[in-house]
Write a protein that holds these residues in place. Sequence first.
Motif, mmCIF file in Angstrom:
data_model
loop_
_atom_site.group_PDB
_atom_site.id
_atom_site.type_symbol
_atom_site.label_atom_id
_atom_site.label_comp_id
_atom_site.label_asym_id
_atom_site.label_seq_id
_atom_site.Cartn_x
_atom_site.Cartn_y
_atom_site.Cartn_z
ATOM 1 N N VAL A 107 -13.147 -54.740 27.623
ATOM 2 C CA VAL A 107 -11.429 -55.136 27.161
ATOM 3 C C VAL A 107 -11.089 -53.695 27.669
ATOM 4 N N ILE A 108 -9.896 -54.423 28.509
ATOM 5 C CA ILE A 108 -9.678 -53.207 29.855
ATOM 6 C C ILE A 108 -8.340 -52.600 28.839
ATOM 7 N N ALA A 109 -7.217 -52.122 28.249
ATOM 8 C CA ALA A 109 -6.242 -51.958 27.319
ATOM 9 C C ALA A 109 -5.483 -51.896 28.618
ATOM 10 N N LEU A 110 -4.252 -52.072 28.578
ATOM 11 C CA LEU A 110 -3.571 -52.184 29.790
ATOM 12 C C LEU A 110 -1.771 -52.701 29.275
ATOM 13 N N PRO A 111 -0.907 -52.202 28.761
ATOM 14 C CA PRO A 111 0.880 -52.042 28.857
ATOM 15 C C PRO A 111 0.506 -53.518 29.185
ATOM 16 N N ALA A 112 1.591 -54.177 27.989
ATOM 17 C CA ALA A 112 2.104 -55.456 28.139
ATOM 18 C C ALA A 112 2.440 -55.816 29.704
ATOM 19 N N ALA A 113 3.673 -55.201 29.436
ATOM 20 C CA ALA A 113 4.676 -54.585 31.323
ATOM 21 C C ALA A 113 3.801 -54.865 32.486
ATOM 22 N N ASN A 114 2.812 -54.565 31.741
ATOM 23 C CA ASN A 114 1.613 -54.355 34.298
ATOM 24 C C ASN A 114 1.172 -55.726 33.929
ATOM 25 N N ASN A 116 2.207 -62.261 37.000
ATOM 26 C CA ASN A 116 3.340 -63.361 37.179
ATOM 27 C C ASN A 116 3.545 -64.272 35.624
ATOM 28 N N LEU A 117 3.246 -63.110 34.447
ATOM 29 C CA LEU A 117 3.418 -63.455 33.625
ATOM 30 C C LEU A 117 4.615 -63.141 32.724
ATOM 31 N N ARG A 118 5.381 -64.611 31.555
ATOM 32 C CA ARG A 118 6.558 -63.924 30.539
ATOM 33 C C ARG A 118 5.976 -63.707 29.293
ATOM 34 N N PRO A 119 5.960 -63.070 28.492
ATOM 35 C CA PRO A 119 6.463 -62.376 27.220
ATOM 36 C C PRO A 119 4.807 -63.736 26.379
ATOM 37 N N PHE A 136 -15.316 -63.760 34.846
ATOM 38 C CA PHE A 136 -14.158 -64.674 33.772
ATOM 39 C C PHE A 136 -13.117 -63.488 34.230
ATOM 40 N N LEU A 137 -11.737 -63.444 33.551
ATOM 41 C CA LEU A 137 -10.619 -62.701 33.844
ATOM 42 C C LEU A 137 -9.620 -62.995 32.420
ATOM 43 N N TYR A 138 -9.517 -63.132 31.539
ATOM 44 C CA TYR A 138 -8.548 -63.305 30.656
ATOM 45 C C TYR A 138 -7.637 -62.522 29.973
ATOM 46 N N THR A 139 -6.339 -62.812 30.247
ATOM 47 C CA THR A 139 -4.890 -61.381 29.566
ATOM 48 C C THR A 139 -4.871 -61.848 28.444
ATOM 49 N N ASN A 140 -4.965 -60.828 27.274
ATOM 50 C CA ASN A 140 -4.375 -60.304 26.313
ATOM 51 C C ASN A 140 -2.982 -60.068 26.141
ATOM 52 N N ARG A 141 -2.255 -59.887 25.302
ATOM 53 C CA ARG A 141 -1.591 -59.277 24.692
ATOM 54 C C ARG A 141 -1.238 -57.614 25.292
ATOM 55 N N GLU A 142 -2.280 -57.043 24.931
ATOM 56 C CA GLU A 142 -1.934 -55.510 25.669
ATOM 57 C C GLU A 142 -3.522 -54.963 26.052
ATOM 58 N N SER A 143 -3.800 -55.731 27.237
ATOM 59 C CA SER A 143 -5.640 -55.564 27.305
ATOM 60 C C SER A 143 -6.017 -56.898 27.611
ATOM 61 N N ILE A 144 -6.969 -56.506 29.174
ATOM 62 C CA ILE A 144 -8.001 -57.350 29.759
ATOM 63 C C ILE A 144 -8.737 -57.858 29.199
ATOM 64 N N SER A 145 -9.816 -58.876 28.898
ATOM 65 C CA SER A 145 -11.112 -59.295 29.237
ATOM 66 C C SER A 145 -11.174 -59.077 30.738
#
Length: 362
Positions: free
Chosen positions: A182-189, A195-198, A218-227
């Motif tokens: 799980v890799i933490a990234l800001p939601a805006a990034n 190319n996602l909306r909130p 696999f790659l899944y986007t979380n609120r403020e991280s990537i799995s």
Amino acid sequence: DVIVVGAGLSGSAAAFRLAEAGKSVLLIERGDFPGSKNVSGGRLYTYALELVQPGMTRQAPLERFVTSEQLMLLDGERAVQIEFSDLSLHAPSMQSGTVLRATFDEWFAGQAEAQGAMLVSGIRVDDLLVREGEIRGVIAGEDEMEAEVVLAADGANSFLAQKAGLRQDISVHSTGVGVKEVIALPAANIEQRFNLRPGEGTARMLLGGMEGINGGGFLYTNRESISLGCVFTANALSRSQRSIHAIFQQLKLHPALQPLLDGGTTVEYSAHLVPEAGWNGVPIPLSRPGLLVVGDAAGFVINQGYTIRGMDLAIVSGLAAAQAILISTSREGVGAAYQTALQEFGLVATMQHYARYPALME
């Protein structure tokens, strides 16, 4: 009345339904808290939550709703990406969300507690309690705990199912090794790069990219991280003579993936055994008088290459087991009732539909 071993999704779903119906339920978790040792890619089809309780999806700690499906084919430093988006992904039967298991499982077990189940964490079950040839409970250390029925919800390498003689030791031919960060990234990034909306999320499956090792990622986007994770066969890992860490690092540094992760910080690293045989790996029978096997312990996982399903199937199997216990009038009849319930919930048909997929992928 019932001891449930394992507070993952199948165990907590069963405990919820049984406690809701007035049964006395003991839910035992080996980890320090539910979700502390559970690993999965992180995508849950929400119809399963609605089967537990209508409206539960709105309460659940989902990270993002999946609004686009992506398939990426990797070879060397090359990549081809296919993307699919459709309003059908928002339909109740297709809707899915990304989850972090450490958060989600603790919440889900808490829902079972709220119905009256007793949750005990940090306890390792060492054996089944057998009297006169019948399963009558579990043994943990020096403690013997009795119950009318035991649910083995203890994961892919189910110790209890083996003790009961319902399955053999795990096979390298039917088991994958899954690794995840799980890799933490800001939601805006995350929203800018995908190319996602909130609130919107992406589910991307990866095929190849590991120098000839049979597997994918696999790659899944979380609120403020990537799995981000990969799964490969144990046989392929052995033949490669490379470490799991080296294989995973190679995937992370692929030119098509590295820019998406740039600036991120790894906050979680985990690994897990994954049932890979699909329906052909489901042990039959799934019960003995006094014992039912559910979730990953029963092999209820589907890997189609372009999508992986396990969490929803685990919840459904837990609900089927609970239904079997509630309608049965004898300990001997619970096993047959469980098989019937699995069919009524559609789980058997779903597993059989993809029974030949593992061979096709190989």
